[in-house]
Design a protein around this motif. Structure first.
Motif, PDB file in Angstrom:
ATOM      1  N   VAL A  18       0.806  -1.397  -0.148  1.00 25.58           N
ATOM      2  CA  VAL A  18      -0.134   0.060  -0.123  1.00 25.58           C
ATOM      3  C   VAL A  18       1.009   1.233  -0.020  1.00 25.58           C
ATOM      4  CG1 VAL A  18      -1.882   1.196   1.276  1.00 25.58           C
ATOM      5  CG2 VAL A  18      -1.887  -1.313   1.157  1.00 25.58           C
ATOM      6  N   VAL A  19       0.657   2.424  -0.831  1.00 25.08           N
ATOM      7  CA  VAL A  19       1.169   3.551  -0.836  1.00 25.08           C
ATOM      8  C   VAL A  19       0.378   4.374  -0.183  1.00 25.08           C
ATOM      9  CG1 VAL A  19       2.100   5.269  -2.188  1.00 25.08           C
ATOM     10  CG2 VAL A  19       2.348   3.050  -3.086  1.00 25.08           C
ATOM     11  N   MET A  20       0.750   5.125   1.081  1.00 24.67           N
ATOM     12  CA  MET A  20       0.024   6.153   1.589  1.00 24.67           C
ATOM     13  C   MET A  20       0.848   7.107   2.190  1.00 24.67           C
ATOM     14  SD  MET A  20      -0.290   4.629   5.516  1.00 24.67           S
ATOM     15  CE  MET A  20      -1.278   3.148   5.417  1.00 24.67           C
ATOM     16  N   ASP A  21       0.037   8.372   2.483  1.00 22.46           N
ATOM     17  CA  ASP A  21       0.926   9.467   3.044  1.00 22.46           C
ATOM     18  C   ASP A  21       0.391   9.778   4.510  1.00 22.46           C
ATOM     19  OD1 ASP A  21      -1.657  10.281   2.483  1.00 22.46           O
ATOM     20  OD2 ASP A  21      -1.166  12.131   1.469  1.00 22.46           O
ATOM     21  N   ARG A  22       0.897  10.794   5.118  1.00 23.57           N
ATOM     22  CA  ARG A  22       0.472  10.883   6.443  1.00 23.57           C
ATOM     23  C   ARG A  22      -1.113  11.275   6.589  1.00 23.57           C
ATOM     24  NH1 ARG A  22       5.016  14.520   9.385  1.00 23.57           N
ATOM     25  NH2 ARG A  22       6.669  13.218   8.862  1.00 23.57           N
ATOM     26  N   TYR A  23      -1.846  11.921   5.803  1.00 21.46           N
ATOM     27  CA  TYR A  23      -2.952  12.051   5.931  1.00 21.46           C
ATOM     28  C   TYR A  23      -3.814  10.941   5.996  1.00 21.46           C
ATOM     29  CZ  TYR A  23      -7.693  13.743   4.650  1.00 21.46           C
ATOM     30  OH  TYR A  23      -9.263  13.887   4.544  1.00 21.46           O
ATOM     31  N   ASN A  24      -3.677   9.849   4.948  1.00 15.47           N
ATOM     32  CA  ASN A  24      -4.218   8.519   5.103  1.00 15.47           C
ATOM     33  C   ASN A  24      -3.697   7.865   6.290  1.00 15.47           C
ATOM     34  OD1 ASN A  24      -5.479   8.866   2.615  1.00 15.47           O
ATOM     35  ND2 ASN A  24      -3.533   8.229   1.354  1.00 15.47           N
ATOM     36  N   PHE A  25      -2.701   7.882   6.706  1.00 14.73           N
ATOM     37  CA  PHE A  25      -2.091   7.168   7.795  1.00 14.73           C
ATOM     38  C   PHE A  25      -2.977   7.573   9.170  1.00 14.73           C
ATOM     39  CE2 PHE A  25       0.614   7.373  11.709  1.00 14.73           C
ATOM     40  CZ  PHE A  25       0.762   5.966  12.119  1.00 14.73           C
ATOM     41  N   ARG A  26      -3.290   9.064   9.079  1.00 18.82           N
ATOM     42  CA  ARG A  26      -4.097   9.416  10.412  1.00 18.82           C
ATOM     43  C   ARG A  26      -5.660   9.369  10.256  1.00 18.82           C
ATOM     44  NH1 ARG A  26      -0.843  14.503   9.448  1.00 18.82           N
ATOM     45  NH2 ARG A  26       0.676  14.495  11.056  1.00 18.82           N
ATOM     46  N   ARG A  27      -6.289   9.081   9.175  1.00 17.85           N
ATOM     47  CA  ARG A  27      -7.391   8.717   8.768  1.00 17.85           C
ATOM     48  C   ARG A  27      -7.590   7.162   9.211  1.00 17.85           C
ATOM     49  NH1 ARG A  27     -11.309  12.249   8.655  1.00 17.85           N
ATOM     50  NH2 ARG A  27     -11.126  13.963   6.991  1.00 17.85           N
ATOM     51  N   LEU A  28      -6.726   6.637   9.031  1.00 16.19           N
ATOM     52  CA  LEU A  28      -6.738   4.949   9.294  1.00 16.19           C
ATOM     53  C   LEU A  28      -6.517   5.004  10.735  1.00 16.19           C
ATOM     54  CD1 LEU A  28      -4.496   3.433   6.487  1.00 16.19           C
ATOM     55  CD2 LEU A  28      -7.135   3.290   6.568  1.00 16.19           C
ATOM     56  N   LYS A  29      -5.980   5.680  11.399  1.00 16.77           N
ATOM     57  CA  LYS A  29      -6.041   5.564  12.995  1.00 16.77           C
ATOM     58  C   LYS A  29      -7.300   6.214  13.423  1.00 16.77           C
ATOM     59  CE  LYS A  29      -2.624   7.693  14.980  1.00 16.77           C
ATOM     60  NZ  LYS A  29      -1.410   8.268  15.627  1.00 16.77           N
ATOM     61  N   MET A  30      -7.823   7.112  12.965  1.00 20.04           N
ATOM     62  CA  MET A  30      -9.178   7.651  13.500  1.00 20.04           C
ATOM     63  C   MET A  30     -10.302   6.650  13.088  1.00 20.04           C
ATOM     64  SD  MET A  30      -9.347  11.507  12.401  1.00 20.04           S
ATOM     65  CE  MET A  30     -10.736  11.549  11.657  1.00 20.04           C
ATOM     66  N   LYS A  31     -10.034   5.782  12.246  1.00 22.38           N
ATOM     67  CA  LYS A  31     -10.996   4.567  11.741  1.00 22.38           C
ATOM     68  C   LYS A  31     -10.634   3.448  12.790  1.00 22.38           C
ATOM     69  CE  LYS A  31     -13.060   6.430   7.703  1.00 22.38           C
ATOM     70  NZ  LYS A  31     -12.907   6.395   6.258  1.00 22.38           N
ATOM     71  N   HIS A  32      -9.639   3.373  13.406  1.00 16.55           N
ATOM     72  CA  HIS A  32      -9.090   2.127  14.133  1.00 16.55           C
ATOM     73  C   HIS A  32      -8.776   1.159  13.381  1.00 16.55           C
ATOM     74  CE1 HIS A  32     -10.224   4.505  17.762  1.00 16.55           C
ATOM     75  NE2 HIS A  32     -11.567   4.533  17.108  1.00 16.55           N
ATOM     76  N   TYR A  33      -8.267   1.249  12.250  1.00 14.18           N
ATOM     77  CA  TYR A  33      -7.557   0.397  11.155  1.00 14.18           C
ATOM     78  C   TYR A  33      -6.172   0.092  11.765  1.00 14.18           C
ATOM     79  CZ  TYR A  33     -11.825   0.422   8.339  1.00 14.18           C
ATOM     80  OH  TYR A  33     -13.059   0.322   7.767  1.00 14.18           O
ATOM     81  N   ILE A  34      -5.605   1.104  12.371  1.00 14.38           N
ATOM     82  CA  ILE A  34      -4.348   1.318  12.765  1.00 14.38           C
ATOM     83  C   ILE A  34      -4.432   1.625  14.120  1.00 14.38           C
ATOM     84  CG2 ILE A  34      -1.896   2.376  12.535  1.00 14.38           C
ATOM     85  CD1 ILE A  34      -2.329   2.862   9.838  1.00 14.38           C
ATOM     86  N   HIS A  35      -3.659   1.001  15.036  1.00 15.41           N
ATOM     87  CA  HIS A  35      -3.619   1.222  16.632  1.00 15.41           C
ATOM     88  C   HIS A  35      -3.292   2.765  16.760  1.00 15.41           C
ATOM     89  CE1 HIS A  35      -2.488   0.927  20.794  1.00 15.41           C
ATOM     90  NE2 HIS A  35      -3.170  -0.110  20.763  1.00 15.41           N
ATOM     91  N   ARG A  36      -3.942   3.279  17.575  1.00 13.79           N
ATOM     92  CA  ARG A  36      -4.054   4.702  18.033  1.00 13.79           C
ATOM     93  C   ARG A  36      -2.935   5.156  18.661  1.00 13.79           C
ATOM     94  NH1 ARG A  36      -7.201   6.382  23.374  1.00 13.79           N
ATOM     95  NH2 ARG A  36      -6.395   4.433  24.717  1.00 13.79           N
ATOM     96  N   GLU A  37      -1.739   4.208  19.104  1.00 14.99           N
ATOM     97  CA  GLU A  37      -0.569   4.529  19.723  1.00 14.99           C
ATOM     98  C   GLU A  37       0.404   4.642  18.548  1.00 14.99           C
ATOM     99  OE1 GLU A  37      -0.254   5.292  22.949  1.00 14.99           O
ATOM    100  OE2 GLU A  37      -2.364   5.033  23.113  1.00 14.99           O
ATOM    101  N   ALA A  38       0.067   4.348  17.590  1.00  6.82           N
ATOM    102  CA  ALA A  38       1.185   4.150  16.442  1.00  6.82           C
ATOM    103  C   ALA A  38       1.601   5.591  15.965  1.00  6.82           C
ATOM    104  CB  ALA A  38       0.673   3.401  14.941  1.00  6.82           C
ATOM    105  N   ARG A  39       2.723   5.918  15.552  1.00  9.36           N
ATOM    106  CA  ARG A  39       3.390   7.263  15.298  1.00  9.36           C
ATOM    107  C   ARG A  39       3.913   7.285  14.022  1.00  9.36           C
ATOM    108  NH1 ARG A  39       0.064   8.539  18.631  1.00  9.36           N
ATOM    109  NH2 ARG A  39       0.410   8.863  20.835  1.00  9.36           N
ATOM    110  N   VAL A  40       4.030   8.291  13.447  1.00  7.16           N
ATOM    111  CA  VAL A  40       4.986   8.533  12.221  1.00  7.16           C
ATOM    112  C   VAL A  40       6.209   7.929  12.014  1.00  7.16           C
ATOM    113  CG1 VAL A  40       5.655  10.020  10.452  1.00  7.16           C
ATOM    114  CG2 VAL A  40       3.305  10.574  11.524  1.00  7.16           C
ATOM    115  N   PHE A  41       6.857   7.914  13.301  1.00  7.80           N
ATOM    116  CA  PHE A  41       8.000   7.179  13.590  1.00  7.80           C
ATOM    117  C   PHE A  41       7.982   5.602  13.353  1.00  7.80           C
ATOM    118  CE2 PHE A  41      11.217   4.919  16.056  1.00  7.80           C
ATOM    119  CZ  PHE A  41      12.335   5.360  15.341  1.00  7.80           C
TER     120      PHE A  41
END
Length: 119
Positions: free
Chosen positions: A45-68
């Motif tokens: 998957v190719v994603m940018d930070r905006y999509n990363f944050r969206r996936l976190k908001m929808k709980h597809y990615i754990h909320r503790e995950a960071r850009v690092f």
């Protein structure tokens, strides 16, 4: 990993890198090539930070995950719009080896699940 699996995996990674570079040229944002879990080691998957944050908001990615974590787990990332933080050839080679290790580990896990499911 045999040579045919490695070749197919390298083609998949090369295509994802081209997609990330193309998106970076169009928008100037930083893009990351990430694995899609549950795809059998087949999809990137190719994603940018905006999509990363969206996936976190929808709980597809754990909320503790960071850009690092995103940078650490990605198999490729483009530079920022100002050209900083690009991957050096040595880092890029490490990321490719990380990708091949992930493909092999995912293949072994899938094989083990099939064995256990059949019992």
């Amino acid at each position: 990993m045999n040579i045919f699996r490695r070749f197919k995996a390298s083609l998949r990674l090369r295509e994802a890198i081209k997609m990330a570079d193309k998106a970076h040229q169009e928008t100037g944002k930083r893009y990351y090539v990430m694995p899609q879990h549950g795809s059998g080691g087949k999809k990137l998957v190719v994603m940018d930070r905006y999509n990363f944050r969206r996936l976190k908001m929808k709980h597809y990615i754990h909320r503790e995950a960071r850009v690092f974590d995103l940078v650490r787990e990605c198999f490729y990332c483009t530079s920022y719009s100002d050209g900083n933080q690009f991957l050096s050839p040595a880092d890029r080679k490490k990321k490719v080896m990380q990708y091949f290790a992930w493909v092999e580990a995912d293949r072994k896990a899938t094989k083990q699940r099939r064995r256990n499911h059949g019992k």
